[in-house]
Design a protein around this motif. Structure first.
Motif, mmCIF file in Angstrom:
data_model
loop_
_atom_site.group_PDB
_atom_site.id
_atom_site.type_symbol
_atom_site.label_atom_id
_atom_site.label_comp_id
_atom_site.label_asym_id
_atom_site.label_seq_id
_atom_site.Cartn_x
_atom_site.Cartn_y
_atom_site.Cartn_z
ATOM 1 N N GLN A 4 -91.006 63.125 52.614
ATOM 2 C CA GLN A 4 -91.482 64.169 51.707
ATOM 3 C C GLN A 4 -91.127 63.878 50.252
ATOM 4 O OE1 GLN A 4 -93.569 66.664 52.560
ATOM 5 N NE2 GLN A 4 -93.581 65.541 54.481
ATOM 6 N N SER A 5 -89.990 63.199 50.049
ATOM 7 C CA SER A 5 -89.618 62.861 48.679
ATOM 8 C C SER A 5 -88.718 61.637 48.682
ATOM 9 C CB SER A 5 -88.921 64.035 47.996
ATOM 10 O OG SER A 5 -87.673 64.291 48.598
ATOM 11 N N LEU A 6 -88.727 60.949 47.559
ATOM 12 C CA LEU A 6 -87.896 59.769 47.358
ATOM 13 C C LEU A 6 -87.290 59.887 45.972
ATOM 14 C CD1 LEU A 6 -86.951 56.872 48.134
ATOM 15 C CD2 LEU A 6 -89.072 56.052 47.088
ATOM 16 N N VAL A 7 -85.973 59.786 45.886
ATOM 17 C CA VAL A 7 -85.268 59.854 44.614
ATOM 18 C C VAL A 7 -84.508 58.543 44.445
ATOM 19 C CG1 VAL A 7 -83.507 61.049 43.274
ATOM 20 C CG2 VAL A 7 -85.043 62.358 44.749
ATOM 21 N N VAL A 8 -84.758 57.859 43.332
ATOM 22 C CA VAL A 8 -84.087 56.600 43.030
ATOM 23 C C VAL A 8 -83.393 56.773 41.684
ATOM 24 C CG1 VAL A 8 -84.372 54.122 42.678
ATOM 25 C CG2 VAL A 8 -85.906 55.338 44.245
ATOM 26 N N GLN A 9 -82.086 56.556 41.673
ATOM 27 C CA GLN A 9 -81.319 56.728 40.447
ATOM 28 C C GLN A 9 -80.797 55.384 39.951
ATOM 29 O OE1 GLN A 9 -78.365 59.676 41.465
ATOM 30 N NE2 GLN A 9 -79.803 61.332 41.102
ATOM 31 N N ILE A 53 -96.015 59.367 49.974
ATOM 32 C CA ILE A 53 -94.815 60.073 49.517
ATOM 33 C C ILE A 53 -95.251 61.057 48.428
ATOM 34 C CG2 ILE A 53 -92.479 59.862 48.609
ATOM 35 C CD1 ILE A 53 -92.515 56.933 49.516
ATOM 36 N N PRO A 54 -95.243 62.353 48.752
ATOM 37 C CA PRO A 54 -95.718 63.356 47.790
ATOM 38 C C PRO A 54 -94.893 63.453 46.503
ATOM 39 C CG PRO A 54 -95.608 64.281 49.997
ATOM 40 C CD PRO A 54 -94.947 62.939 50.057
ATOM 41 N N SER A 55 -93.612 63.105 46.569
ATOM 42 C CA SER A 55 -92.775 63.223 45.382
ATOM 43 C C SER A 55 -91.858 62.014 45.263
ATOM 44 C CB SER A 55 -91.932 64.503 45.454
ATOM 45 O OG SER A 55 -91.052 64.578 44.353
ATOM 46 N N VAL A 56 -92.120 61.182 44.262
ATOM 47 C CA VAL A 56 -91.258 60.039 43.954
ATOM 48 C C VAL A 56 -90.684 60.286 42.567
ATOM 49 C CG1 VAL A 56 -91.135 57.552 43.560
ATOM 50 C CG2 VAL A 56 -92.674 58.466 45.326
ATOM 51 N N ARG A 57 -89.364 60.268 42.482
ATOM 52 C CA ARG A 57 -88.691 60.456 41.198
ATOM 53 C C ARG A 57 -87.728 59.302 40.968
ATOM 54 N NH1 ARG A 57 -89.093 66.125 39.322
ATOM 55 N NH2 ARG A 57 -90.413 67.114 40.884
ATOM 56 N N ILE A 58 -87.900 58.666 39.838
ATOM 57 C CA ILE A 58 -87.039 57.559 39.429
ATOM 58 C C ILE A 58 -86.392 57.966 38.120
ATOM 59 C CG2 ILE A 58 -86.955 55.120 38.790
ATOM 60 C CD1 ILE A 58 -89.616 54.818 40.405
#
Length: 173
Positions: A4-9, A53-58
């Motif tokens: 549903q989401s992927l967060v990459v920091q 993936i509906p929400s990818v945030r980098i």
């Protein structure tokens, strides 16, 4: 697998056009591992990675691009580019039939240049024939431009992307 989401920091990304770490090779299919048996090769050839993936945030990424060559050298006087503070918010679809990215926002800066802040929005679409940039808005510092474009005859899953683009029918709006 349902994502549903992927967060990459703080990712550190490196591309080098003169090596196996080139941008073009990031999209090409890999051959089976050396020494694999025929059965392994068959299983690999039937494997198709599909991601939605509906929400990818980098956030706060760095990207190093080396050995860019050609027109980039003429434009910039150097063969590399460092992008810092890369942030992105997007929707991603990657299947055998099509690749689609809905870019809600990408921001970054380029240290050591006259470019302080870059921000853009838009959609990228690709299938076995078309590569499209739809409704892109690019803001660089205090300047802004809106454009769309289509290349007929480009598939990023095939090799020689630059040659495909050169040989394609291009339309820009």
């Amino acid at each position: 697998l349902d994502v549903q989401s992927l967060v990459v920091q703080a990712p550190q990304v490196y591309f080098d056009n003169d090596s196996e770490h080139s941008f073009e090779k990031a999209f090409s299919k890999r051959s089976p591992l050396l020494g694999s048996t025929g059965a392994d090769s068959v299983a690999y050839s039937n494997f198709g990675l599909e991601l939605i993936i509906p929400s990818v945030r980098i956030s706060e990424g760095d990207i190093q691009l080396n050995n860019l060559g050609g027109n980039f050298n003429s434009f910039n006087g150097a063969d590399s580019l460092k992008i810092q503070n890369f942030n992105a918010d997007l929707f991603l679809e990657y299947t055998e039939e099509q690749r689609f990215i809905d870019i809600n926002s990408i921001t970054f800066n380029v240290p050591g240049s006259n470019i302080e802040n870059v921000e853009f929005y838009g959609q990228v679409y690709n299938d076995d024939r078309f590569f499209e940039l739809n409704s892109f808005i690019l803001n660089v510092d205090d300047s802004s431009v809106r454009f769309s474009g289509e290349a007929d005859g480009v598939n990023v899953l095939k090799e020689s992307i630059q040659e495909q683009i050169t040989a394609s029918d291009l339309t820009l709006d």
